[in-house]
Design a protein around this motif. Structure first.
Motif, PDB file in Angstrom:
ATOM      1  N   GLU A  18       1.780   6.301  -6.819  1.00 42.97           N
ATOM      2  CA  GLU A  18       0.322   7.394  -6.840  1.00 42.97           C
ATOM      3  C   GLU A  18       1.075   9.217  -7.175  1.00 42.97           C
ATOM      4  O   GLU A  18       0.767  10.038  -7.988  1.00 42.97           O
ATOM      5  CB  GLU A  18      -0.466   7.648  -6.496  1.00 42.97           C
ATOM      6  CG  GLU A  18      -1.092   6.035  -6.835  1.00 42.97           C
ATOM      7  CD  GLU A  18      -2.499   5.837  -6.117  1.00 42.97           C
ATOM      8  OE1 GLU A  18      -2.412   6.248  -4.945  1.00 42.97           O
ATOM      9  OE2 GLU A  18      -2.414   4.692  -5.560  1.00 42.97           O
ATOM     10  N   GLU A  19       1.937   9.331  -6.118  1.00 43.35           N
ATOM     11  CA  GLU A  19       2.350  11.267  -6.009  1.00 43.35           C
ATOM     12  C   GLU A  19       3.268  10.879  -6.815  1.00 43.35           C
ATOM     13  O   GLU A  19       3.651  12.194  -7.206  1.00 43.35           O
ATOM     14  CB  GLU A  19       2.923  10.928  -4.388  1.00 43.35           C
ATOM     15  CG  GLU A  19       1.880  10.917  -3.564  1.00 43.35           C
ATOM     16  CD  GLU A  19       0.751  11.856  -3.268  1.00 43.35           C
ATOM     17  OE1 GLU A  19       1.366  13.136  -3.571  1.00 43.35           O
ATOM     18  OE2 GLU A  19      -0.318  11.844  -3.434  1.00 43.35           O
ATOM     19  N   ASP A  22       6.042   6.413 -12.845  1.00 41.05           N
ATOM     20  CA  ASP A  22       6.429   6.719 -11.184  1.00 41.05           C
ATOM     21  C   ASP A  22       7.334   6.176 -10.480  1.00 41.05           C
ATOM     22  O   ASP A  22       7.639   5.538  -9.638  1.00 41.05           O
ATOM     23  CB  ASP A  22       4.768   5.534 -11.084  1.00 41.05           C
ATOM     24  CG  ASP A  22       5.549   3.373 -11.493  1.00 41.05           C
ATOM     25  OD1 ASP A  22       6.395   4.127 -12.078  1.00 41.05           O
ATOM     26  OD2 ASP A  22       4.885   2.943 -11.491  1.00 41.05           O
ATOM     27  N   TYR A  45       0.422  -1.285  -0.094  1.00 48.70           N
ATOM     28  CA  TYR A  45      -0.087  -0.386  -0.430  1.00 48.70           C
ATOM     29  C   TYR A  45       0.976   1.070  -0.124  1.00 48.70           C
ATOM     30  O   TYR A  45       0.756   1.781  -0.663  1.00 48.70           O
ATOM     31  CB  TYR A  45      -1.025   0.006   1.446  1.00 48.70           C
ATOM     32  CG  TYR A  45      -1.544   1.441   1.385  1.00 48.70           C
ATOM     33  CD1 TYR A  45      -2.592   2.094   1.185  1.00 48.70           C
ATOM     34  CD2 TYR A  45      -1.725   2.304   2.436  1.00 48.70           C
ATOM     35  CE1 TYR A  45      -3.736   2.648   1.095  1.00 48.70           C
ATOM     36  CE2 TYR A  45      -2.109   3.213   2.549  1.00 48.70           C
ATOM     37  CZ  TYR A  45      -3.845   3.226   1.633  1.00 48.70           C
ATOM     38  OH  TYR A  45      -3.685   4.876   2.237  1.00 48.70           O
ATOM     39  N   SER A  46       1.676   0.719   0.715  1.00 52.46           N
ATOM     40  CA  SER A  46       2.507   2.399   0.813  1.00 52.46           C
ATOM     41  C   SER A  46       3.429   2.212   0.027  1.00 52.46           C
ATOM     42  O   SER A  46       3.800   3.491  -0.402  1.00 52.46           O
ATOM     43  CB  SER A  46       3.915   1.693   1.676  1.00 52.46           C
ATOM     44  OG  SER A  46       3.714   2.172   2.937  1.00 52.46           O
ATOM     45  N   GLU A  47       3.900   1.531  -1.543  1.00 54.66           N
ATOM     46  CA  GLU A  47       4.606   1.567  -2.386  1.00 54.66           C
ATOM     47  C   GLU A  47       3.459   1.853  -3.977  1.00 54.66           C
ATOM     48  O   GLU A  47       4.006   3.275  -4.114  1.00 54.66           O
ATOM     49  CB  GLU A  47       5.022   0.392  -2.341  1.00 54.66           C
ATOM     50  CG  GLU A  47       5.614   0.321  -4.583  1.00 54.66           C
ATOM     51  CD  GLU A  47       6.764  -1.474  -4.263  1.00 54.66           C
ATOM     52  OE1 GLU A  47       6.805  -1.160  -5.668  1.00 54.66           O
ATOM     53  OE2 GLU A  47       6.517  -1.973  -4.023  1.00 54.66           O
ATOM     54  N   ARG A  48       1.852   1.474  -3.452  1.00 53.42           N
ATOM     55  CA  ARG A  48       1.223   2.065  -4.335  1.00 53.42           C
ATOM     56  C   ARG A  48       0.915   3.518  -3.991  1.00 53.42           C
ATOM     57  O   ARG A  48       0.765   4.287  -5.036  1.00 53.42           O
ATOM     58  CB  ARG A  48       0.127   1.227  -4.376  1.00 53.42           C
ATOM     59  CG  ARG A  48      -0.300  -0.103  -4.930  1.00 53.42           C
ATOM     60  CD  ARG A  48      -1.479  -0.683  -5.026  1.00 53.42           C
ATOM     61  NE  ARG A  48      -2.266  -0.765  -3.497  1.00 53.42           N
ATOM     62  CZ  ARG A  48      -2.225  -1.434  -2.630  1.00 53.42           C
ATOM     63  NH1 ARG A  48      -1.119  -2.597  -2.807  1.00 53.42           N
ATOM     64  NH2 ARG A  48      -2.528  -1.629  -1.348  1.00 53.42           N
ATOM     65  N   ARG A  49       0.992   4.350  -3.402  1.00 60.16           N
ATOM     66  CA  ARG A  49       0.671   5.401  -2.804  1.00 60.16           C
ATOM     67  C   ARG A  49       1.893   6.298  -2.803  1.00 60.16           C
ATOM     68  O   ARG A  49       2.117   7.467  -3.710  1.00 60.16           O
ATOM     69  CB  ARG A  49       0.434   5.563  -1.381  1.00 60.16           C
ATOM     70  CG  ARG A  49      -1.291   5.398  -0.463  1.00 60.16           C
ATOM     71  CD  ARG A  49      -2.292   6.223  -0.630  1.00 60.16           C
ATOM     72  NE  ARG A  49      -2.048   7.108  -0.912  1.00 60.16           N
ATOM     73  CZ  ARG A  49      -2.570   8.086  -0.079  1.00 60.16           C
ATOM     74  NH1 ARG A  49      -3.289   7.189   0.978  1.00 60.16           N
ATOM     75  NH2 ARG A  49      -2.263   9.123   0.279  1.00 60.16           N
ATOM     76  N   THR A  50       3.464   6.065  -2.439  1.00 55.83           N
ATOM     77  CA  THR A  50       4.221   6.221  -3.057  1.00 55.83           C
ATOM     78  C   THR A  50       4.191   7.051  -5.225  1.00 55.83           C
ATOM     79  O   THR A  50       4.756   7.753  -5.618  1.00 55.83           O
ATOM     80  CB  THR A  50       5.767   5.855  -2.330  1.00 55.83           C
ATOM     81  OG1 THR A  50       5.109   5.461  -1.315  1.00 55.83           O
ATOM     82  CG2 THR A  50       6.822   7.108  -2.955  1.00 55.83           C
TER      83      THR A  50
END
Length: 285
Positions: free
Chosen positions: A232-233, A269, A225-230
């Motif tokens: 995305e940013e 990304d 989840y942390s990787e996906r959010r990062t």
């Protein structure tokens, strides 16, 4: 509904509960250091870091403090696994401050305690930070005009600070004999030991509540989840190359600027950092 032990089903409520418990775990580790350390470096400056890691060295959660320290632990753990292999046991606690064995500079001592479940290594509780004096040619062990590491203080390769639950008196005596503040450095080391013990205890309590397989599944999901959010940013940033050069004022001896050059490449990304053009090793520390 929260996931039951071992069901393999992920739900957001349980994930956030586990995430908050992990935050509380590293916060409690940090408080153990602040409340029991002997030096103001930990109590006031927060020049330390606490964290928990997977058995292979992947970071699970880090606390407040100096982020640099937690970045080194993954490499230290991998070196530790290579050096000690099957000679890692419950009750062992390891120390390292040697930059030639993945640490940073000599005053930063890193402490690592393995966490076992039913005889299997499952995680690490880690705590460490800047010591007031680790020996060397000047008090405080931070002279900018040292020209070799042997002038900076005592080098501690990966060694056992505790072995099977008992302090390694030879290592303790060696560290104390090389510091101008022997009581302070030992007090600070024991404060980090307390933090590691706290982290180990709280993680085992979480396992008691959720079961290891369920907890491990949620930890992996939180990391994904942390990787996906990062990512995305990162995607929100315009693709391209961004360059900047900054300078150290001097090398400790000559009045000349020391360049630190960085080129950041954003592509989709992904971000790549390229330090080509940065100064080679200089004369001073």
């Amino acid at each position: 509904m929260a996931a039951k032990k071992g069901t393999g089903k992920v739900d957001l409520v349980t994930m956030y509960l586990i995430n908050n418990l992990l935050f509380s775990l590293v916060d409690e580790m940090s408080l153990a250091v602040v409340r029991t350390s002997f030096s103001s470096l930990a109590r006031d400056a927060f020049d330390f870091q606490c964290a928990v890691f997977k058995a292979n060295g992947d970071l699970i959660m880090e606390g407040e403090g100096t982020i640099l320290h937690s970045l080194a632990y993954c490499y230290i753990i991998r070196g530790l696994l290579t050096k000690y292999g099957d000679a890692i046991h419950p009750g062992d606690v390891f120390l390292n401050n040697d930059p030639y064995h993945d640490a940073s500079h000599l005053p930063d001592i890193y402490m690592l305690e393995p966490i076992f479940l039913k005889g299997k290594l499952i995680a690490w509780a880690c705590s460490g930070g800047h010591m007031a004096d680790i020996g060397g040619r000047v008090a405080g062990s931070c002279a900018c005009d040292s020209t070799e590491i042997y002038q900076e203080g005592l080098r501690i390769p990966l060694v056992k600070f505790y072995e099977n639950g008992a302090p390694n008196r030879s290592v303790v005596d060696l560290i104390q004999a090389n510091s101008r503040l022997p009581e302070t450095i030992l007090g600070d080391l024991e404060s980090h030991h307390a933090a590691c013990h706290t982290g180990k205890t709280r993680l085992l309590e979480m396992i008691q509540t959720y079961g290891w397989e369920t907890l491990k599944m949620y930890i992996n999901e939180l990391m994904d989840y942390s990787e996906r959010r990062t990512r995305e940013e990162i995607k929100k940033l315009p693709d391209g190359e961004y360059e900047f050069t900054d300078y150290l004022d001097d090398d400790g001896f000559e009045d000349r600027l020391i360049p630190i050059k960085l080129k950041i490449t954003v592509a989709g990304d992904t971000i790549t950092y390229d330090f080509t053009g940065t100064s080679t090793q200089i004369r001073g520390a």
